[in-house]
Motif scaffolding. Sequence first.
Motif, PDB file in Angstrom:
ATOM      1  N   GLY A  12     -64.443 -27.119  66.548  1.00 33.23           N
ATOM      2  CA  GLY A  12     -64.934 -26.216  67.581  1.00 33.23           C
ATOM      3  C   GLY A  12     -66.101 -26.759  68.368  1.00 33.23           C
ATOM      4  O   GLY A  12     -66.987 -25.997  68.781  1.00 33.23           O
ATOM      5  N   ARG A  38     -70.383 -24.127  62.492  1.00 35.99           N
ATOM      6  CA  ARG A  38     -70.700 -23.207  63.579  1.00 35.99           C
ATOM      7  C   ARG A  38     -69.992 -23.622  64.859  1.00 35.99           C
ATOM      8  O   ARG A  38     -69.858 -24.806  65.154  1.00 35.99           O
ATOM      9  CB  ARG A  38     -72.211 -23.175  63.811  1.00 35.99           C
ATOM     10  N   MET A  39     -69.541 -22.634  65.610  1.00 37.46           N
ATOM     11  CA  MET A  39     -68.858 -22.906  66.862  1.00 37.46           C
ATOM     12  C   MET A  39     -69.834 -23.535  67.861  1.00 37.46           C
ATOM     13  O   MET A  39     -70.967 -23.083  68.014  1.00 37.46           O
ATOM     14  CB  MET A  39     -68.280 -21.608  67.435  1.00 37.46           C
ATOM     15  N   GLU A  96     -73.689 -20.040  70.561  1.00 38.37           N
ATOM     16  CA  GLU A  96     -72.495 -19.956  69.715  1.00 38.37           C
ATOM     17  C   GLU A  96     -71.666 -18.730  70.069  1.00 38.37           C
ATOM     18  O   GLU A  96     -70.430 -18.796  70.146  1.00 38.37           O
ATOM     19  CB  GLU A  96     -72.890 -19.920  68.242  1.00 38.37           C
ATOM     20  N   TYR A  99     -69.697 -19.423  73.196  1.00 38.52           N
ATOM     21  CA  TYR A  99     -68.515 -20.255  72.933  1.00 38.52           C
ATOM     22  C   TYR A  99     -67.392 -19.413  72.338  1.00 38.52           C
ATOM     23  O   TYR A  99     -66.222 -19.532  72.728  1.00 38.52           O
ATOM     24  CB  TYR A  99     -68.886 -21.397  71.982  1.00 38.52           C
ATOM     25  N   ARG A 100     -67.726 -18.566  71.379  1.00 40.44           N
ATOM     26  CA  ARG A 100     -66.715 -17.703  70.765  1.00 40.44           C
ATOM     27  C   ARG A 100     -66.109 -16.752  71.792  1.00 40.44           C
ATOM     28  O   ARG A 100     -64.892 -16.543  71.828  1.00 40.44           O
ATOM     29  CB  ARG A 100     -67.321 -16.905  69.615  1.00 40.44           C
ATOM     30  N   SER A 101     -66.969 -16.187  72.600  1.00 36.58           N
ATOM     31  CA  SER A 101     -66.494 -15.241  73.613  1.00 36.58           C
ATOM     32  C   SER A 101     -65.547 -15.919  74.598  1.00 36.58           C
ATOM     33  O   SER A 101     -64.527 -15.347  74.998  1.00 36.58           O
ATOM     34  CB  SER A 101     -67.692 -14.642  74.361  1.00 36.58           C
ATOM     35  N   THR A 104     -62.128 -16.360  72.696  1.00 30.74           N
ATOM     36  CA  THR A 104     -61.380 -15.115  72.499  1.00 30.74           C
ATOM     37  C   THR A 104     -60.959 -14.509  73.834  1.00 30.74           C
ATOM     38  O   THR A 104     -59.878 -13.931  73.947  1.00 30.74           O
ATOM     39  CB  THR A 104     -62.216 -14.102  71.704  1.00 30.74           C
ATOM     40  N   ILE A 110     -59.149 -17.669  66.410  1.00 28.53           N
ATOM     41  CA  ILE A 110     -60.172 -18.477  65.751  1.00 28.53           C
ATOM     42  C   ILE A 110     -60.059 -18.329  64.239  1.00 28.53           C
ATOM     43  O   ILE A 110     -59.971 -17.209  63.705  1.00 28.53           O
ATOM     44  CB  ILE A 110     -61.578 -18.048  66.212  1.00 28.53           C
ATOM     45  N   ASP A 112     -62.261 -19.365  61.002  1.00 25.59           N
ATOM     46  CA  ASP A 112     -63.533 -19.899  60.519  1.00 25.59           C
ATOM     47  C   ASP A 112     -63.319 -20.541  59.154  1.00 25.59           C
ATOM     48  O   ASP A 112     -63.684 -19.997  58.109  1.00 25.59           O
ATOM     49  CB  ASP A 112     -64.585 -18.789  60.441  1.00 25.59           C
TER      50      ASP A 112
END
Length: 452
Positions: A12, A38-39, A96, A99-101, A104, A110, A112
């Motif tokens: 990631g 961590r992303m 972070e 990046y996740r947002s 998605t 995703i 983890d």
Amino acid sequence: MSFDYDLFVIGGGSGGVRAARIAASEGGARVALAEESRMGGTCVIRGCVPKKLMVFASAYPDAVTDARAYGWDATVGGFDWPHFRASLDRELDRLEAAYRSGLTGAGVAIFDARATLADAHTVRLASGETVTAKHILIATGGRPFVPDFPGCELARTSDDVFRMESLPARMLVVGGGYIASEFACILHGLGVDVCQFYRGAQILRGFDDEARGHVASAMQDRGITIKCGTDVIRLEKTEGGIRVISTDGSDREFDAVLYATGRRPNTAGLGLEALGIELGRNGQIPVDDWSQTAVPSIYAVGDVTDRINLTPMAIREGHAFADTVFRGEARKADHELVASAVFTQPELGSVGLTEEAAREQEPIEVYAAAFRPMQSMFAGRPDRVLMKLIVSARTRKVLGCHIVAPNAGEMIQLAAIAVKMGATKEDFDRTVAVHPTMAEELVTLRKPVRTA
């Protein structure tokens, strides 16, 4: 054959996230991504971003000193590392989450968890679950490397710097690359007594010799001790810190030892060899110009391929992969004339050939100027900057540009556009200077200082 996903990305970081997002949002692919930590990867979590914030923090003592020279009643007290670290942690949490947002929002699933390869189309997660995909992209980045020697377990790496509970009073930095040199400057700026060991003849190997010599001299003038031709024999834990026995015969105690002696591709245990992908000497994944491995369904981008280990390059490689495989736009990442910056104090910006490489290739002219910049000269500091152009004697094209100066990274980004376009020395000459600036020297260099 039916697959769970069209693309499964392992890693990631910047390259993997870009590939996943473009494949899903613009390529219409069913995409999943697994990240064991961590992303955001090395750059966002334990590399470029936190490092640059530390660069900013370390520069304020000089700024306050200059302010007094300019008439301000300014003082600087002690540096509050816990305060800075708490603010840094909040910023990394924010990045972070962004990046996740982004993932998605693009429809990327995703996981983890650590992911490894079971076969050419199957990924095994740490939970024991298996997932299939038509294409698999490896983007697991790199990891710090510490050689094996007596006491090596006492050494810290660049990953550890951002998690320190307190700043050491005395630190040894081992290594001569950009990471070691940057952290030597950062820690010195934060008030740490810094000594840097490098086993080679001069730090920043691979950069232009004149430019790296300029940086080394400036670092030493600031109070950083640089000992080239020196390596560690062993480390020993003492009551007061760490005892360092080195090849130059010295025996000195430090509070902490930071090893920044290079990074290695993060490929251990992925299962690549079992699939017929023979790793390179440093553990890198061999790929072709399309980032494809010897197994057609498996691709790799970023530091794990050990091509050009820069975040923007990983992003370009990931984007080119997604365009080629999922958007029907065959595109290779361009690895030619990639600019880079070393965030030492002063900074070093570079694009194109060094003087040493250029003169091995063809006859050249070298244009250079070293001078005291207006701002620090007025403040009474002895700082000097370097502006340097390497020019082909035959085509007149600018083959390389090297800048050592405050904000050299900002300047080299713009100079790189001209060099990438194939600008000649006469193109630079025709450009009217912006006065008074440091960068104006790039367009006012009239006579070569030497030819080769």
